[in-house]
Design a protein around this motif. Sequence first.
Motif, mmCIF file in Angstrom:
data_model
loop_
_atom_site.group_PDB
_atom_site.id
_atom_site.type_symbol
_atom_site.label_atom_id
_atom_site.label_comp_id
_atom_site.label_asym_id
_atom_site.label_seq_id
_atom_site.Cartn_x
_atom_site.Cartn_y
_atom_site.Cartn_z
ATOM 1 N N THR A 42 40.312 39.476 45.086
ATOM 2 C CA THR A 42 39.050 39.833 45.749
ATOM 3 C C THR A 42 39.216 40.925 46.817
ATOM 4 O OG1 THR A 42 39.413 37.981 47.273
ATOM 5 C CG2 THR A 42 37.949 37.586 45.384
ATOM 6 N N HIS A 43 40.408 41.046 47.396
ATOM 7 C CA HIS A 43 40.612 41.974 48.516
ATOM 8 C C HIS A 43 41.901 42.777 48.310
ATOM 9 C CE1 HIS A 43 37.861 38.972 50.128
ATOM 10 N NE2 HIS A 43 37.573 39.781 51.124
ATOM 11 N N ARG A 44 41.774 43.999 47.814
ATOM 12 C CA ARG A 44 42.947 44.864 47.661
ATOM 13 C C ARG A 44 43.125 45.675 48.944
ATOM 14 N NH1 ARG A 44 42.510 48.209 42.312
ATOM 15 N NH2 ARG A 44 40.275 47.791 42.384
ATOM 16 N N ASN A 45 43.587 45.009 49.957
ATOM 17 C CA ASN A 45 43.651 45.613 51.296
ATOM 18 C C ASN A 45 44.813 44.987 52.056
ATOM 19 O OD1 ASN A 45 42.931 45.260 54.298
ATOM 20 N ND2 ASN A 45 41.587 46.928 53.667
ATOM 21 N N ASP A 46 45.620 45.821 52.707
ATOM 22 C CA ASP A 46 46.827 45.328 53.385
ATOM 23 C C ASP A 46 46.517 44.340 54.507
ATOM 24 O OD1 ASP A 46 48.518 46.726 51.753
ATOM 25 O OD2 ASP A 46 48.783 48.409 53.138
ATOM 26 N N LEU A 60 34.597 40.241 37.262
ATOM 27 C CA LEU A 60 35.357 39.314 36.404
ATOM 28 C C LEU A 60 34.447 38.785 35.297
ATOM 29 C CD1 LEU A 60 37.419 37.185 38.984
ATOM 30 C CD2 LEU A 60 38.366 38.765 37.274
ATOM 31 N N GLU A 61 33.215 38.453 35.685
ATOM 32 C CA GLU A 61 32.267 37.934 34.699
ATOM 33 C C GLU A 61 31.973 38.983 33.617
ATOM 34 O OE1 GLU A 61 28.172 37.133 35.978
ATOM 35 O OE2 GLU A 61 28.302 35.215 34.948
ATOM 36 N N ALA A 62 31.987 40.248 34.020
ATOM 37 C CA ALA A 62 31.713 41.329 33.064
ATOM 38 C C ALA A 62 32.951 41.685 32.232
ATOM 39 C CB ALA A 62 31.217 42.557 33.813
ATOM 40 N N GLY A 63 34.061 40.984 32.487
ATOM 41 C CA GLY A 63 35.252 41.212 31.666
ATOM 42 C C GLY A 63 36.353 42.002 32.353
ATOM 43 N N GLY A 64 36.206 42.276 33.636
ATOM 44 C CA GLY A 64 37.215 43.056 34.359
ATOM 45 C C GLY A 64 38.541 42.309 34.498
ATOM 46 N N HIS A 65 39.622 43.069 34.658
ATOM 47 C CA HIS A 65 40.955 42.485 34.836
ATOM 48 C C HIS A 65 41.153 42.109 36.304
ATOM 49 C CE1 HIS A 65 45.391 42.308 35.031
ATOM 50 N NE2 HIS A 65 45.300 42.000 33.741
ATOM 51 N N TRP A 66 41.818 40.982 36.564
ATOM 52 C CA TRP A 66 41.956 40.494 37.939
ATOM 53 C C TRP A 66 42.566 41.531 38.883
ATOM 54 C CZ3 TRP A 66 46.603 40.431 40.416
ATOM 55 C CH2 TRP A 66 47.761 40.473 39.628
ATOM 56 N N SER A 67 43.424 42.383 38.336
ATOM 57 C CA SER A 67 44.125 43.345 39.198
ATOM 58 C C SER A 67 43.248 44.537 39.583
ATOM 59 C CB SER A 67 45.382 43.854 38.494
ATOM 60 O OG SER A 67 45.019 44.621 37.358
ATOM 61 N N GLN A 68 42.069 44.638 38.952
ATOM 62 C CA GLN A 68 41.227 45.825 39.171
ATOM 63 C C GLN A 68 39.888 45.524 39.829
ATOM 64 O OE1 GLN A 68 42.551 48.883 38.533
ATOM 65 N NE2 GLN A 68 44.362 47.654 38.048
ATOM 66 N N VAL A 69 39.509 44.258 39.902
ATOM 67 C CA VAL A 69 38.142 43.957 40.345
ATOM 68 C C VAL A 69 37.986 43.830 41.866
ATOM 69 C CG1 VAL A 69 37.490 42.874 38.155
ATOM 70 C CG2 VAL A 69 38.461 41.456 40.001
ATOM 71 N N GLY A 70 39.090 43.614 42.565
ATOM 72 C CA GLY A 70 39.010 43.428 44.019
ATOM 73 C C GLY A 70 38.589 44.707 44.721
ATOM 74 N N ARG A 71 37.860 44.543 45.798
ATOM 75 C CA ARG A 71 37.399 45.698 46.556
ATOM 76 C C ARG A 71 38.591 46.407 47.209
ATOM 77 N NH1 ARG A 71 32.610 44.786 50.998
ATOM 78 N NH2 ARG A 71 31.347 46.609 50.524
#
Length: 304
Positions: free
Chosen positions: A151-155, A105-116
């Motif tokens: 932060t967590h793209r996990n079901d 996020l700090e590097a400019g990433g989009h919230w929908s893409q930065v989560g593991r």
Amino acid sequence: MIPKTKYDKLEGCFLGGAIGDAMGSAYENQESEDSDTYDPFPTKNPAKSILQITDDTQLTFATIEAIIESAKFTPAILADHFKRLYEKRNIRGLGASTLKALQELEAGGHWSQVGRIGEYAAGNGAAMRIAPLSFLEETDRTQIRDISSITHRNDEAYVGALCVVIALKEILNNQWDGSTNLLSIISSQIPDSRVKDRIQQLETLTDLTEIGSYGNSGYVVDSIPLALAAANQIRNLDLDTIFNELIEVGGDTDTNCSIAGQIAGCFVGKSNFSSNLMEKIKSIPEYESLNSTLNKFGAKLKWL
Ligand SMILES: [Mg+2]
């Protein structure tokens, strides 16, 4: 033990979570050496005598602040609050998934893409900070999933967060009064998952040592059912005892205690906290600031 007002429940939730985090963080991932000598203020290590909140409380309160400051609360707004908090380099005890997301996020990433993503994203880090959404009237599952996925793209991580919101909603809506089993209520409302399987395994158990033997780590399948089962014991135990027993269980003690503290604290309300627990809460260095944020949150919530 009945909370006096809805605001009493709100304070019970977030101060209960904060003190659980602070008490548990002194013991995170430590083996319990001797249960007879457990002391929440150990004198052997003076550094540990300060009760310090960690990422659980810091990110939960960042979420509250995002809600207070926004006309319409969105994942983008929350991600921006997380980024600004991270830039201060003062978040304590960050897990790997959350750290990755904050760095991106700090590097400019989009919230929908930065989560593991993937199996290593099945931590308890989304559930540990989700509680404020329970206090929103208009929360739905899509929002809970989106907010978790920052932060967590996990079901499984999402289901863990969903469990916390359901538990708190049950209490806030006066649907769970302690006469029934909170675990059964939650498991009937969540999708099929490993989290659900574990909750069902723990449903009939009451001994926290036995409950903890199923797993106590930061893996969401271990942590959330354990924290829920601990909070479920508020029917029989006081909050202080629940924290002490969860610390004895070991593992991810700060998050386990924090989530149990949010749910059990909401159930009893701050007015029913013991004087001993209140003393500890007031000793948290950020206490005044936490209190002031809760005041503003209460003022923002029209239904309260
Ligand atoms: Mg922590």
